[in-house]
Design a protein around this motif. Structure first.
Motif, short mmCIF file in Angstrom:
data_model
loop_
_atom_site.label_atom_id
_atom_site.label_comp_id
_atom_site.label_asym_id
_atom_site.label_seq_id
_atom_site.Cartn_x
_atom_site.Cartn_y
_atom_site.Cartn_z
N ALA A 1 0.26 -1.25 -0.25
CA ALA A 1 0.19 -0.02 -0.02
C ALA A 1 0.80 1.35 -0.22
O ALA A 1 0.70 2.73 0.13
CB ALA A 1 -1.10 -0.17 1.53
N ILE A 2 2.10 1.15 0.04
CA ILE A 2 3.09 2.50 0.23
C ILE A 2 3.24 2.85 -1.44
O ILE A 2 3.76 1.27 -2.51
CB ILE A 2 4.78 1.96 1.37
N PRO A 3 2.98 4.08 -1.53
CA PRO A 3 3.23 5.02 -2.73
C PRO A 3 4.59 4.52 -3.07
O PRO A 3 5.31 4.28 -2.69
CB PRO A 3 2.66 6.31 -2.99
N ALA A 4 4.12 4.55 -4.64
CA ALA A 4 6.17 4.49 -5.50
C ALA A 4 5.93 5.27 -6.21
O ALA A 4 5.31 6.48 -5.87
CB ALA A 4 6.01 3.69 -6.53
N GLY A 5 7.75 6.50 -6.06
CA GLY A 5 8.33 7.69 -6.43
C GLY A 5 8.55 7.77 -4.81
O GLY A 5 7.50 8.47 -4.07
N ARG A 6 9.69 9.11 -5.33
CA ARG A 6 10.50 9.81 -4.17
C ARG A 6 8.73 10.63 -3.42
O ARG A 6 8.09 11.09 -2.77
CB ARG A 6 11.37 10.74 -4.52
N ARG A 7 8.20 11.30 -5.13
CA ARG A 7 7.43 12.64 -4.59
C ARG A 7 5.97 11.99 -4.26
O ARG A 7 5.87 12.83 -2.73
CB ARG A 7 6.99 13.10 -5.48
N GLU A 8 5.62 10.65 -4.54
CA GLU A 8 4.43 10.38 -3.54
C GLU A 8 4.63 10.47 -1.99
O GLU A 8 3.99 9.74 -1.95
CB GLU A 8 4.26 9.34 -4.46
N ARG A 9 5.92 9.26 -2.38
CA ARG A 9 6.05 9.27 -1.26
C ARG A 9 6.17 10.00 0.14
O ARG A 9 5.93 9.83 1.39
CB ARG A 9 7.59 8.14 -0.86
N THR A 10 7.11 10.53 -0.40
CA THR A 10 7.37 11.88 0.63
C THR A 10 5.55 13.00 1.26
O THR A 10 4.84 13.10 2.29
CB THR A 10 7.61 13.13 -0.42
N ASP A 11 4.47 12.79 -0.12
CA ASP A 11 3.20 13.31 -0.02
C ASP A 11 2.60 12.46 0.86
O ASP A 11 1.71 12.74 1.83
CB ASP A 11 2.87 13.34 -1.10
N TRP A 12 2.77 10.69 0.79
CA TRP A 12 2.81 10.38 2.01
C TRP A 12 3.09 10.30 2.76
O TRP A 12 1.70 10.10 4.22
CB TRP A 12 2.75 8.36 1.57
N LEU A 13 4.08 10.24 3.71
CA LEU A 13 4.42 10.28 4.09
C LEU A 13 3.83 11.93 5.40
O LEU A 13 3.55 11.71 6.36
CB LEU A 13 6.23 10.27 4.52
#
Length: 341
Positions: A304-316
């Motif tokens: 369920a963790i998104p791929a891509g640094r930008r997407e993961r930063t937004d998720w965090l």
């Protein structure tokens, strides 16, 4: 930070000396503090702190002695790092922290309530390794978190800690022999080492990171927001401004761990109560604790963790906004208790 040999010579002998000093002070302090408390509010703060300090020195001395015996009985004086050697040190740390936690319950009136458990307590657990990302606020929150991981969930924590903690002999010796990372300061270029810890996570391991980089305080929060503005991360700064109870997460270490351990689930930890003890004066006035520390955990599966640094930063940031909202809802509802005896 002094070299290892200097730390051993300077700080390890302090433990027995400190134990003797505290033992000699115990009786006169108990008598004096008892008289003062009888004339005052009856909270016996000095006695409680002294008893906790004695317990800390006892468990610290025992742990250092136990680590020394393990080292003497290990191949090449412990220089050969084996799974068995790690397990013996984790066992020592488990007993050490459980002892401190129990002393906090007995002498400081510490009580913790955890909701949203992310796996059944005990040795039977999900096989997935974990990355644990926690809010950081108040004295002892890391100890409470590690205690739950070690004792209730039988996980082996790998910690990202400030390097000044190596001045504590037990942490310096035991944690230094286990897969942990000591950082100089938040954002000090340790993402490679953190990624290395995550890359070797096993099914019983849990990598613990505090993405805020330090204990939450209002001035630190304001400085963190100004830092985001200087870096021209205006969207993140705006989101951080709206989060009143946490500092914005620094994504470097957390995302390095997620990238290095793609099969690991992520556990987020929110807690409230300990932030009240944000100074020595507040700690003194707050003892014995008259509130329950509340915590909320939730687990995000690896898929369920998104791929891509930008997407993961937004998720965090989204997860941190969830932590902030939970704290806002529960900080005023921290369960009070009657005055302890």
């Amino acid at each position: 930070m002094p070299p290892v040999a200097v730390r051993r010579v300077l700080f390890v002998p302090v433990l027995p000396i400190l134990a003797v000093v505290l033992a000699c002070l115990f009786l006169p302090v108990v008598v004096l503090a008892g008289l003062v408390s009888l004339l005052g509010d009856g909270r016996y703060r000095s006695i409680r702190l002294l008893r906790f300090a004695l317990a800390w020195v006892f468990f610290e001395t025992w742990a250092v002695a136990a680590c020394t015996l393990v080292w003497l009985g290990s191949p090449l004086g412990g220089r050969v790092r084996t799974e068995r050697l790690w397990e013996r040190h984790y066992s020592i740390i488990r007993r050490y922290i459980a002892g401190l936690y129990g002393a906090g319950e007995r002498y400081l009136n510490l009580r913790v309530e955890v909701e949203g458990e992310w796996e059944a307590p005990g040795p039977e657990r999900d096989p997935a390794p974990l990355i644990v990302l926690s809010r950081h606020a108040g004295p002892g929150d890391s100890l409470i978190l590690v205690h739950h991981l070690l004792t209730h969930h039988h996980r082996r924590p790998r910690l990202v800690m400030k390097d000044f903690l190596q001045l504590d002999p037990c942490i310096d010796i035991a944690a230094g022999r286990l897969p942990n990372v000591f950082v100089r300061s938040a954002g000090s270029g340790m993402t490679g080492e953190i990624g290395g810890l995550a890359d070797r996570l096993g099914p019983a391991d849990a990598l613990v990171i505090f993405p805020e980089g330090g204990n939450f305080t209002a001035p630190r929060r304001r400085r963190a927001i100004r830092r985001l503005l200087r870096l021209n991360r205006r969207d993140q700064a705006l989101r951080a401004t709206r989060m009143r109870n946490v500092m914005p997460p620094r994504p470097g270490g957390a995302l390095a761990a997620v990238e290095a351990a793609p099969g690991a689930d992520v556990v987020f930890v929110a807690h409230t109560g300990l932030e009240r003890l944000n100074s020595l004066k507040a700690v003194w006035q707050g003892l014995p604790l008259t509130f329950v520390v509340r915590a909320r955990w939730w687990r995000v599966p690896a898929e369920a963790i998104p791929a891509g640094r930008r997407e993961r930063t937004d998720w965090l940031f989204t997860q941190w906004e969830r932590i902030d909202a939970w704290i806002a809802e529960n900080s005023s509802a921290v369960a009070p208790r009657g005055e302890p005896g």
